[in-house]
Design an enzyme around this catalytic site. Structure first.
Site, PDB file in Angstrom:
ATOM      1  N   HIS A 209       3.996   6.081   4.618  1.00  0.00           N
ATOM      2  CA  HIS A 209       2.872   5.338   4.031  1.00  0.00           C
ATOM      3  C   HIS A 209       3.086   3.841   4.182  1.00  0.00           C
ATOM      4  O   HIS A 209       4.172   3.321   3.872  1.00  0.00           O
ATOM      5  CB  HIS A 209       2.730   5.694   2.555  1.00  0.00           C
ATOM      6  CG  HIS A 209       1.762   4.830   1.809  1.00  0.00           C
ATOM      7  ND1 HIS A 209       0.438   4.694   2.194  1.00  0.00           N
ATOM      8  CD2 HIS A 209       1.918   4.044   0.708  1.00  0.00           C
ATOM      9  CE1 HIS A 209      -0.178   3.870   1.357  1.00  0.00           C
ATOM     10  NE2 HIS A 209       0.706   3.463   0.451  1.00  0.00           N
TER      11      HIS A 209
ATOM     12  N   HIS B 267       0.880  -0.311  -4.437  1.00  0.00           N
ATOM     13  CA  HIS B 267       2.287  -0.737  -4.374  1.00  0.00           C
ATOM     14  C   HIS B 267       2.390  -2.248  -4.576  1.00  0.00           C
ATOM     15  O   HIS B 267       2.861  -2.981  -3.686  1.00  0.00           O
ATOM     16  CB  HIS B 267       2.883  -0.332  -3.024  1.00  0.00           C
ATOM     17  CG  HIS B 267       4.256   0.259  -3.125  1.00  0.00           C
ATOM     18  ND1 HIS B 267       4.472   1.530  -3.588  1.00  0.00           N
ATOM     19  CD2 HIS B 267       5.480  -0.260  -2.857  1.00  0.00           C
ATOM     20  CE1 HIS B 267       5.768   1.783  -3.577  1.00  0.00           C
ATOM     21  NE2 HIS B 267       6.403   0.716  -3.150  1.00  0.00           N
TER      22      HIS B 267
END
Length: 471
Positions: A331, A375
């Site tokens: 990812h 994130h």
């Protein structure tokens, strides 16, 4: 008109032969020159005519075709526009507010021709084994084909059909993946129409069962001694498991010793000690501040949670939005320049009518997933996301849950499935964790089991504690 042009050109080529009988030398010298001129003019005329006709066809088709000499966008560019938007045309599919979420579609890896052939061969042999009733062999061949090419729509659909009677939830996910890789795959679409209705009933049944158990749990008096002891034990369990998932090697017994005595454990790093202290500080901030705060969750609240999670580990980065690109396995999180905007959008979504109309377990799971997907920090994203998820659950009257270290693989796999485009397995995983927590609390708060609690947390039974469904 084109036929006349062709005839005209052919006539020009025949003209020298027809004019070869002219008597004078001057005329004979002019014949080759005139024929060459006619050929050139005819060729240019035909070329121009074909060009005009091709442009006319493009206009008639609405400009969808392009001239070969013009640069066309790569195939992946059109797919990256928004995979979730295509799902609106799939009946029975409810992606829980994820249709507009900016899922990043990475370019598919290029499969070598010999690998493609091996995939097709494995798939063919799997289907033969399936027909012959050799299910174990077929299972291995399907897995082999998907290991070679995880995006092969036919293999995903065939494997889903193979598993449907045994595991309809997994089959439904495979049909979804097949359509995400090939939206025109008719068999996968037909299969998904059939299974999605059944799967939705299963998911709603799980949520209804969770609500019934929550109602039973809310009947436990707040001053119950058994409940207070259970909450204290869950406090330790949460710190242990959520740090262990991130790689902390302190055992439950060692972590408990640090929390109760403040003494360091020999042979363990200062970093691991500080992770324990940071998680305890973040839990206290949620319990003592955010739970009593009036109003919606803000970006500042999220930054303050992270500041405490990482404050003793990396004071410079604690509570700070990252400014560099990070990578998490396969990812690739959003670029640093997009993080702040996405975080603001995320907070707007948290207080939106759409989000608050969801079931609290779905809402909490999606909040966890979206924050992990963004994130926003260099480190501590998972711990911060799990704390935010528990804050949402507690505000809705549910107990905080834990993802046990023994569930780490299942937890990460569910997140990966969300990254592919199907968020339902992750919601389902969080729902299961919620039900496990309620089962544990209902068991721990009954009169017959409260006396046995100290035996479960002793040194000899530490591994038992890790395996029972407790916080």
């Amino acid at each position: 008109m084109l036929c006349h042009c062709v005839k005209y050109v052919s006539f020009a080529f025949k003209f020298p032969k027809m004019s070869s009988k002219m008597p004078t030398d001057d005329n004979q010298n002019l014949i080759p020159k005139s024929s060459v001129v006619f050929c050139l003019i005819g060729g240019v005329f035909v070329a121009c005519l074909f060009s005009v006709m091709s442009r006319f066809v493009i206009v008639l088709e609405g400009g969808t075709r392009q001239v070969a000499t013009e640069a066309s966008p790569p195939a992946s560019a059109s797919k990256a526009v928004g995979v979730m938007g295509d799902l609106e045309q799939w009946p029975g599919m409810d992606y829980h507010g994820m249709r507009d979420w900016p899922i990043t579609v990475r370019d598919k890896p290029i499969i070598r021709p010999d690998i493609k052939g091996e995939v097709l061969a494995a798939l063919h042999q799997a289907m033969i084994a399936k027909v012959q009733g050799k299910n174990e062999k077929a299972h291995k061949l399907f897995l082999h084909a998907l290991a070679l090419d995880p995006n092969h729509a036919d293999a995903l659909n065939e494997y889903g059909e193979f598993l449907e009677e045994e595991d309809i939830l997994r089959a439904d996910h495979l049909y979804t993946c097949a359509l995400l890789n090939n939206a025109s795959h008719m068999r996968a679409l037909i299969n998904l129409k059939r299974t999605s209705v059944i799967v939705e009933e299963i998911d709603q049944g799980i949520l209804t069962r969770i609500d019934n158990k929550r109602n039973d749990f809310l009947q436990v008096p707040a001053n119950s001694r058994a409940l207070q002891r259970a909450q204290q034990e869950m406090y330790y369990q949460h710190i242990y498991h959520t740090t262990a998932i991130e790689g902390n090697t302190l055992s439950l017994e060692q972590m408990r010793s640090i929390m109760e005595t403040g003494m360091a454990v020999t042979g363990k790093s200062i970093l691991e000690h500080n992770e324990i202290i940071g998680m305890s500080s973040a839990l206290q901030y949620i319990n003592n501040t955010l739970m009593g705060k009036f109003g919606d969750i803000s970006v500042r609240d999220i930054l303050e949670i992270h500041r405490r999670v990482l404050g003793h580990v990396d004071p410079l980065e604690a509570g700070q939005i990252r400014t560099t690109q990070v990578f998490v396995g396969s990812h690739v999180p959003p670029a640093p320049s997009d993080v702040e905007i996405l975080l603001e959008d995320f907070v707007d979504w948290l207080k939106s009518e759409e989000a608050n109309s969801m079931h609290p377990v779905e809402f909490a799971a999606l909040a966890h997933y979206k924050l992990v997907y963004i994130h926003p920090f260099l480190d501590g994203n998972g711990r911060t996301s799990r704390l935010l998820m528990n804050l949402i659950l507690m505000r809705a009257g549910y107990p905080p849950i834990i993802v046990k270290v023994t569930q780490r693989h299942e937890y990460y796999e569910a997140i990966k499935k969300g990254n592919v485009g199907d968020i339902r397995p992750f919601i389902r995983f969080i729902a299961q964790c919620t039900e496990d927590m309620l089962d544990a609390l209902l068991w721990l708060t009954t009169e017959s089991s409260s006396l046995a609690l100290p035996e479960l947390i002793g040194n000899k039974n530490e591994r038992i504690v890790e395996n029972i469904p407790v916080y």
